[in-house]
Design an enzyme around this catalytic site. Structure first.
Site, PDB file in Angstrom:
ATOM      1  N   ASN A  76       8.322  -8.378  46.629  1.00 35.94           N
ATOM      2  CA  ASN A  76       9.107  -9.027  47.781  1.00 35.94           C
ATOM      3  C   ASN A  76       9.202 -10.405  47.550  1.00 35.94           C
ATOM      4  O   ASN A  76       8.726 -10.860  46.483  1.00 35.94           O
ATOM      5  CB  ASN A  76       8.193  -8.496  49.020  1.00 35.94           C
ATOM      6  N   GLY A  89       0.719  -8.566  50.237  1.00 39.64           N
ATOM      7  CA  GLY A  89       1.107  -9.741  50.399  1.00 39.64           C
ATOM      8  C   GLY A  89      -0.097 -10.860  50.373  1.00 39.64           C
ATOM      9  O   GLY A  89      -1.278 -10.835  50.614  1.00 39.64           O
ATOM     10  N   HIS A 131      -7.186 -23.008  32.079  1.00 39.82           N
ATOM     11  CA  HIS A 131      -7.643 -24.328  31.559  1.00 39.82           C
ATOM     12  C   HIS A 131      -8.994 -24.333  30.936  1.00 39.82           C
ATOM     13  O   HIS A 131      -9.932 -23.673  31.602  1.00 39.82           O
ATOM     14  CB  HIS A 131      -7.390 -25.394  32.454  1.00 39.82           C
TER      15      HIS A 131
END
Length: 190
Positions: free
Chosen positions: A84, A141, A114
């Site tokens: 989406n 989501g 990192h």
């Protein structure tokens, strides 16, 4: 292929400012920009641009703009992939999705990481840790999948979850950090 790109693809520490990698990111940004500017009716153009961007598409894939990625060529998706709007894939290492995967709006998948040591981090090197998502997975989501995570077949990642550990098959996870909520078949916990 340049040495820094070889190091990146091998999962070793590399210099992201290397000209070849900077050019690859610019290429991906340009393709994302063109993809994001398409109209919903331009299905053939979207498919062509997505196939130029992603390293592998095995069947049908739908990505609702806007979409962002670092390189694109490290992304592989299975048949019936759906992402989406607002998804971001930081693909300095492989990001693979199986068949029938659904990504809700704003899902972020990170492979870039990192060094923990501040002096090493200040030197500007980074590395990647692949993310693998199995078949029949639904990621809600605004969920975040961290570097190095594997999500098993049939799993569900709840909206807003921050997934820092592997997700077993057919398990629902949620929270920050994400924890097992229940099995897909209804059992509580793991």
């Amino acid at each position: 292929m340049g040495r820094e790109k070889e190091r990146m693809l091998a999962g070793e520490a590399y210099d992201p400012s290397a000209p070849e990698l900077a050019a690859d990111r610019q290429r991906a940004r340009d393709r994302c920009r063109r993809y994001n500017a398409t109209a919903p009716t331009e299905t053939e153009r979207r498919e062509r641009l997505l196939r130029e961007l992603f390293g592998e598409i095995r069947g049908d894939a739908t990505v609702v703009p806007p979409f962002r990625c670092d390189y694109g060529y490290n992304v592989g998706v299975g048949d019936d992939f759906f992402a989406n709007c607002g998804c971001v894939l930081l693909d300095v290492a492989p990001v693979s999705f199986g068949e029938n995967c659904l990504l809700g709006p704003g899902v972020h998948v990170y492979t870039a990481t990192h060094p923990i040591d501040p002096d090493e981090r200040a030197a500007g090197r980074e590395f990647g840790d692949p993310v693998a998502v199995g078949d029949d997975v639904w990621i809600g989501g605004r969920a975040v999948i961290a570097p190095g995570v594997s999500v098993g077949d049939g799993a569900v990642v709840a909206a807003g979850a921050v997934v820092v550990d592997d997700v077993p098959a057919r398990t629902v996870v949620g929270g920050n950090p994400a924890e097992a909520i229940r099995r897909v078949d209804g059992e509580k916990g793991e």
